[in-house]
Write a protein that holds these residues in place. Structure first.
Motif, PDB file in Angstrom:
ATOM      1  N   ALA A 190      29.641  -3.712  40.566  1.00  0.00           N
ATOM      2  CA  ALA A 190      28.427  -3.508  41.370  1.00  0.00           C
ATOM      3  C   ALA A 190      28.140  -2.023  41.554  1.00  0.00           C
ATOM      4  O   ALA A 190      27.005  -1.636  41.831  1.00  0.00           O
TER       5      ALA A 190
ATOM      6  N   GLN B 276      23.682   4.891  48.868  1.00  0.00           N
ATOM      7  CA  GLN B 276      24.242   3.556  49.088  1.00  0.00           C
ATOM      8  C   GLN B 276      25.724   3.506  48.727  1.00  0.00           C
ATOM      9  O   GLN B 276      26.532   2.953  49.472  1.00  0.00           O
TER      10      GLN B 276
ATOM     11  N   LEU C 197      21.162  -9.294  53.993  1.00  0.00           N
ATOM     12  CA  LEU C 197      20.972  -8.707  52.659  1.00  0.00           C
ATOM     13  C   LEU C 197      19.489  -8.544  52.347  1.00  0.00           C
ATOM     14  O   LEU C 197      19.025  -7.448  51.998  1.00  0.00           O
TER      15      LEU C 197
ATOM     16  N   THR D  55      21.568  -1.345  54.990  1.00  0.00           N
ATOM     17  CA  THR D  55      22.079  -1.770  53.674  1.00  0.00           C
ATOM     18  C   THR D  55      23.549  -1.390  53.523  1.00  0.00           C
ATOM     19  O   THR D  55      24.211  -1.864  52.611  1.00  0.00           O
TER      20      THR D  55
ATOM     21  N   THR E 293      28.158  -3.819  53.316  1.00  0.00           N
ATOM     22  CA  THR E 293      27.128  -3.301  52.411  1.00  0.00           C
ATOM     23  C   THR E 293      26.427  -4.427  51.653  1.00  0.00           C
ATOM     24  O   THR E 293      26.930  -5.547  51.570  1.00  0.00           O
ATOM     25  N   THR E 294      25.299  -4.074  51.107  1.00  0.00           N
ATOM     26  CA  THR E 294      24.572  -4.978  50.223  1.00  0.00           C
ATOM     27  C   THR E 294      25.491  -5.560  49.156  1.00  0.00           C
ATOM     28  O   THR E 294      25.411  -6.749  48.830  1.00  0.00           O
ATOM     29  N   GLN E 295      26.376  -4.729  48.631  1.00  0.00           N
ATOM     30  CA  GLN E 295      27.276  -5.191  47.580  1.00  0.00           C
ATOM     31  C   GLN E 295      28.258  -6.225  48.139  1.00  0.00           C
ATOM     32  O   GLN E 295      28.544  -7.235  47.469  1.00  0.00           O
ATOM     33  N   VAL E 296      28.729  -5.972  49.345  1.00  0.00           N
ATOM     34  CA  VAL E 296      29.629  -6.945  49.980  1.00  0.00           C
ATOM     35  C   VAL E 296      28.870  -8.238  50.309  1.00  0.00           C
ATOM     36  O   VAL E 296      29.390  -9.341  50.137  1.00  0.00           O
TER      37      VAL E 296
ATOM     38  N   LYS F 252      26.475  -9.523  48.684  1.00  0.00           N
ATOM     39  CA  LYS F 252      26.305 -10.324  47.456  1.00  0.00           C
ATOM     40  C   LYS F 252      27.614 -11.012  47.084  1.00  0.00           C
ATOM     41  O   LYS F 252      27.605 -12.133  46.581  1.00  0.00           O
TER      42      LYS F 252
ATOM     43  N   GLN G   9      31.510  -8.847  39.188  1.00  0.00           N
ATOM     44  CA  GLN G   9      30.263  -8.663  39.949  1.00  0.00           C
ATOM     45  C   GLN G   9      29.030  -8.574  39.058  1.00  0.00           C
ATOM     46  O   GLN G   9      27.928  -8.880  39.500  1.00  0.00           O
TER      47      GLN G   9
ATOM     48  N   HIS H 238      26.852 -11.047  41.135  1.00  0.00           N
ATOM     49  CA  HIS H 238      25.735 -10.538  41.934  1.00  0.00           C
ATOM     50  C   HIS H 238      24.372 -11.035  41.448  1.00  0.00           C
ATOM     51  O   HIS H 238      23.545 -11.438  42.270  1.00  0.00           O
TER      52      HIS H 238
ATOM     53  N   ALA I 148      23.995 -14.350  42.797  1.00  0.00           N
ATOM     54  CA  ALA I 148      23.597 -14.319  44.212  1.00  0.00           C
ATOM     55  C   ALA I 148      22.109 -14.003  44.342  1.00  0.00           C
ATOM     56  O   ALA I 148      21.422 -14.537  45.222  1.00  0.00           O
TER      57      ALA I 148
END
Lengths: 378, 401, 401, 378
Positions: A277, A336, B331, B378, B383-386, B388, D276, D280, D283
């Motif tokens: 990711a 991010q 998210l 985010t 986080t967004t990644q978590v 997802k 991922q 992802h 998702a």
């Protein structure tokens, strides 16, 4: 035009340019480490005048000027690797506005104008452009600021915004309306009234707004009206090209900042760079930069062959679009991917993201460039 | 629960009238949009005064028990007030952690003494609360909290640091997740939950400058800070369960119970208004087909977000994956805000160069600041990644990353 | 290498004239765009005849040695021919594996006997070659090949299966990666490389129907197929090195050595032509601002792809990351084709409902078929996801996933 | 309109609808497993007439018809969960064209037209719409096909394409031009000439083109001209809504196919669902479907309140846009994530991707819907 565009794969890069690139890379790495960048943000001047003098000594201010005016005549495209490296180092100098102003005076100035101003620029005097207006879009024509003739002088009125380093410029190329047409007029620094420093998103910049009301200059400060349209077009394309160079340089060190963090920070017991990711977007930033650099050096090549052709315009706009897209993406992802730290002022991610807003908002963002490209190509 | 429509209408009218009369005027400086963004004393005082005014009018903690400082009124009344505040985009209730986390927690699990000690001050904003969950080295990995709370005689001694403590410098109390047992069988079992005073020796909240250039968070350092055992809430070693319950209060039925909205996010209609105001190629940006396409997408996104909750009320419409809607809201909402604010920056054109503090910055620089602040959502709270990962693993049943 | 401009111009003119006269007419059926898509005997025979014609004209294998069937001419001549064929989008050279993989390998590492036996048949297309690398259970993990080649007396006995053998049913020979040592220290060390005949007992290529509805690949089953030890190329146990060298031939200097292009990908100018031809909201699609924006992006993408190679010729412009351009070409090129063809389907509007075989299908259904076929490149030879790992790990130095 | 749109969060779903959803889910799972879908592709008829009879027996063909005509009067929106489940199962039936034709006749037909045709539909007779034309875009007006009056009859000319199940339809609603205006005329199956089966991307469909030349029908087969504009608008919105339902159902089982593979297939020693790069996007498909379903059931709610309001049009177009986007993405990723197997006809990924092309290409793709939305909202 589309088939010609697709067929042209010309990238020229001389040994001389390679040396320049190498010198710039080392110079910027040496003179503009991030802590220096941050220290300069806090200072009023915003740049280090000793470093600026060295830039001039390296010949950067004169690269695009003819030898007659103290330049080296290497061509404007030769500035691309230099500005790219400056973007990498987020280096604050008045180089870009100075060389743009110099090139415009060289292109559309009279001999009487070139003789006093250009050698000064070659030696490291600061020059700049005053193009922006309060309600302004990206078009350089249709200025609300204007001049009117009054015998041997012209009287300026209106206001200009977003003028870099106006506070220290020896000469300012100001866009105005004269008799219903866009004109460019030279104003000397000492002739300006009050300047207001503007609060801009890219804190490494020093940018000013000022009123033109009450300023009168000799009428022979107007650049050659016959060459003004050319000069405006030159400004737009040359600026786009240097914005692209700066943006790509910035994106490149932004990627380095990301990679460094991904190789250091652990979460849930693993280096976070092992997570796809984060790894895959990093790879996408990489490919964006690599494609962007190919487009950029192609643009620089065509620019030096003949800046005024449609092929050059196409190449430049492609580079600007690609550079803005990847610089914005890289900056955004850098924030991010740094997690909580990315949210702090201390993290360098914000420096790059702010700079990408600046570059995108100058002379047309990626969508604007693609619109123009479509008109040129289809 | 059936509410008399007339009573409802009458109350709504009363509320509207009160806000018509009492909504604060533009203070002349850019207000924060959430409690995580309160950067100056000026902003803080303004917000505190406003919360107090709402409370004094009887419009906050309406459904909380009278004996602790609430008004023992029905929840629907509070909901009407909250909805009205949100709709008007009035300044948020600054004691957000108190109202939404600490308050429900104390009412739910606290002792009578704790209820008496804490609830009223939460409502009046006299006692600001902050939260001590995240730590500098364990961003998304809450269960790995390492701040030590060691028993020494009759006290706990706190050592370590917490990060992202919003309002840390203004707070009187903190809800704190700390490690009481270094050797516990698993990382979760060693955690305990405390309600602690902030203004004691050994606790030092140091403001963090945000990338917006503003303040709003602290890193809070704990250096042999000593707290009484009565600060513990729940069992020693049961802190993870209390923390999860606290997070659930925010999301579940108790969320917003105390009333008062806690955040003014951007709505797509404001971006549309921006697009009408700014120009692109000399014409209003709203006329640009690319802009229109993107704005239509944002309307779809925002509408979808709002409708998910409405759909979830019909069990047959979510029964295949009941966890999806609850787990995806954060998210989608946070990424929506990020993308929409990022787009708004593009709409500004050349004016995007101006930032908060410049007289020419459109809407005072709100859009760029909102974009930068949008990362708090985010990134924070997983986080967004978590997020997802969570959706992939918990909803779809995919293996762990 | 300096080439006499006059000689070059004269030769170019000669080539152009020959193709003007000899380029094949539209056969009346939709031709495949690469050797992976040859689905019918009709297509195969057409392509084989065309390759033979090009060879007979002296325009294939020009730089390969005369004694094996080539013409011993300079490489630049072949490059001119190849470029001309590509530019005209003439049918590709069907014996792609022979020309680009097996041929360079044999010339580079083969014995004199092997060169004499194989090279000419590769050029004439009399001897079609296929490749046996991938296996059904180890898609992206080539080093994990499990097809067994066991020594039995004086022969190797092959058991197992290979997948994605293009032209498997037409091929006379295969380049094969097989496991000769089950116990090798690491998985790579147990592999050997063979040049094997296809038309022997125990080898059965079974066509696989592609999602396009067409054929083009086989799964090849090996059931006690016996081959002579002379089929081995390189050392026993050295198959991984030979395989890597073979893949490098395709990418490196030897790539395209034999000449003749091997694939007709879509170019953005063809999508632009499509956008001029089809309508959106009653107007040519090319007038739609959203279409224009997307097409401009595709021009940028395609141009960038082309320019990467030109930039890589200047070492100072790639010295920071010299591996980036070589390693990213496959990823970018394949994803570009997928996205562009996917967009082209949208351009078709209502007509996107028609598929290959329908008289109303625009361009014979080419666009949808191209989109579906584009996955052969985003999946085959290391998926897009694996390519991104490679870039992240090998170019950026990130840890393994 | 924007503020109203944002404020309306209405989703109604009755117990009756819940039962219908549940019944449809079980029925489709039972009657349309993937091997059955594939077997039907190979058959000329393309659907199982016994299953179709059961659909009628379940009351699906009559759901949107009034009780007077043998329907249950549940409303058109009630078809949404049924069609969604059919999309899930890639189930081939003539349901959608049949109920659309029925609803149009009910809306714009005369009593003399409703009486013979609607009860037949309620009982499971096949009906369909002939709207498409060779050069046609998504607009339903401006037909090249036309009718001319000839005493008590009208003579048809021109041609129609993309007509589902024309070969077995009892009645076909044909769009034509009459006196410069768009009209709808009923043609009976037996009145058609030669039909050519078309080769379409979604192989579960049976679609035909035919010429109208030489066909004459009684003039009273024209639907009420005063209601034709309404009828065309109804067709567009109702079709969009059912396309969205079908697309979301398809996307949902496409996601199930992806998840199944990600939980089975290993590469480099791990289940690929742990990566991922695959997890992802899965998702993201999930959230796309979930948002899409919320929009869809909102659209169905407004449709049954009053299909003709701008609010309903907005809701329907939002659902169609969201559904197309996620269905295309899901199908595309399904192919990619199945690796080599995804490239084969045997892998179900292609079934979903092909269907997403069909749904996207009917009544306007996502970009088209967003254009229309912008016009309605801004």
């Amino acid at each position: 035009m589309l088939m010609e565009t697709l067929a042209n794969r010309n990238i020229a890069f001389s040994d001389e340019q390679a040396m320049m690139l190498d010198a710039a890379k080392r110079f910027v790495a040496d003179k503009s480490p991030t802590d220096k960048v941050r220290a300069l943000i806090e200072e009023e001047a915003g740049f280090d005048s000793a470093v600026w003098a060295e830039c001039a000594a390296l010949g950067w201010t004169g690269m695009a000027l003819e030898e007659a005016y103290g330049g080296s005549g290497l061509g404007f495209g030769a500035l691309v690797p230099v500005v790219e490296q400056m973007g990498r180092g987020l280096m604050a100098t008045p180089l870009v506005p100075t060389v743009l102003a110099g090139a415009v005076i060289q292109l559309a100035g009279t001999d009487a104008q070139k003789t006093p101003y250009l050698p000064k620029i070659a030696e490291g005097g600061v020059a700049t452009l005053a193009l922006g207006e309060r309600d302004g879009g990206w078009g350089l024509a249709d200025c609300a600021a204007s001049v009117t003739r009054d015998g041997d002088t012209v009287k300026l009125s209106g206001a200009k915004v977003l003028v870099e380093h106006a506070n220290i410029a020896d000469v300012i190329v100001v866009s105005v309306t004269l008799d219903g047409k866009t004109a460019l007029v030279l104003v000397e620094g000492g002739e300006l009234g009050d300047l207001t420093r503007e609060t801009v998103i890219d804190e490494t910049r020093r940018v000013f707004r000022f009123s033109l009301d009450g300023i009168s200059v000799p009428a022979d400060r107007l650049l050659d009206p016959a060459k003004t349209a050319d000069a405006l077009r030159f400004i737009e394309l040359a600026s786009c090209m240097l914005c692209a160079a700066d943006a790509l340089g910035g994106a490149d060190s932004c990627l380095a900042v990301i990679v460094e963090y991904l190789n250091t920070r652990k979460q849930f017991g693993k280096l976070i760079g092992a997570y796809q990711a984060l790894k895959h977007p990093a790879a996408e930033i990489l490919t964006g930069i690599e494609q962007g650099r190919s487009l950029l050096y192609h643009a620089a090549t065509l620019f030096d062959e003949d800046w005024a052709t449609p092929a050059t315009e196409i190449a430049v706009r492609m580079a600007k679009a690609a550079a803005d897209d990847v610089a914005i993406f890289a900056g955004d992802r850098a924030i991010q991917f740094h997690g909580g730290f990315g949210f702090t002022y201390e993290c360098d991610a914000q420096l790059y993201r702010r700079r990408s807003i600046w570059n995108g908002a100058h002379f047309g963002d990626a969508a604007h460039q693609k619109e123009k490209l479509a008109d040129l190509l289809f | 629960m059936s509410i008399d429509p007339q009573e409802r209408a009458a109350f709504t009218a009363e509320v509207k009238a009160w806000f018509d009369d009492n909504a604060p005027a533009d203070p002349g400086f850019l207000l924060p949009q959430s409690f995580m963004e309160v950067g100056t004393d000026q902003q803080f005082e303004f917000l505190k005064t406003w919360q107090r005014k709402v409370y004094d009018a009887g419009y906050l903690g309406m459904a909380w028990p009278k004996e602790y400082g609430g008004h023992s009124k029905p929840q629907w009344m509070q909901d009407i007030v909250t909805a009205e505040m949100t709709k008007r985009k009035l300044p948020f209730m600054v004691n957000t952690i108190g109202l939404n986390w600490a308050g429900p927690l104390i009412l739910n699990m606290g002792t009578e003494e704790q209820k008496k000690a804490y609830i009223k001050g939460i409502l009046t904003a006299d006692d600001i609360w902050c939260q001590g969950f995240s730590e500098p080295d364990h961003g998304s990995d809450l269960g790995n909290a390492q701040l030590k709370a060691e028993k020494d005689g009759n006290e706990y001694v706190l050592n370590g640091s917490k990060i992202w403590t919003s309002l840390g410098a203004h707070a009187k109390y903190m809800i704190l997740l700390a490690r009481t047992d270094q050797e516990a069988a698993n990382k979760y079992a060693g955690l305990s939950f405390f309600l602690i005073p902030m203004k004691i020796d050994g606790i030092d909240p140091v403001p963090i400058k945000k990338m917006t250039g503003e303040y709003g968070f602290c890193q809070t350092f704990f250096d042999d800070a000593r707290i009484a055992p009565s600060c513990l809430i729940g069992d020693e070693g049961g802190g993870w369960q209390v923390a999860m319950a606290t997070l659930a209060f925010e999301r579940g039925a108790a969320g917003g119970q105390a009333g008062g909205h806690s955040m003014n996010s951007q709505s797509v209609h404001e971006v549309v208004a921006l697009a009408r105001k700014v120009k692109r190629n000399g014409k209003p940006a709203i006329d640009d087909p690319l802009v229109r396409q993107q704005l239509a997408q944002f309307v779809i996104d925002q509408k979808g977000l709002h409708l998910n909750g409405a759909r979830a009320k019909h069990k047959p419409l979510t029964e295949d994956r009941p966890a999806a809607v609850p787990l995806m809201g954060k998210l989608l909402g946070s990424e929506f805000q990020r993308r929409m604010n990022e787009f708004a920056i593009l709409l500004l054109g050349q004016n995007a160069n101006y930032y908060v503090g410049d007289e020419d910055a459109i809407d005072g620089g709100l859009w760029t600041r909102s974009y930068l602040n949008s990362f708090s959502a985010t990134i924070g709270g997983g986080t967004t990644q978590v997020q997802k990962n969570i959706l992939g693993e918990r909803v779809l049943g995919l293996p762990k990353s």
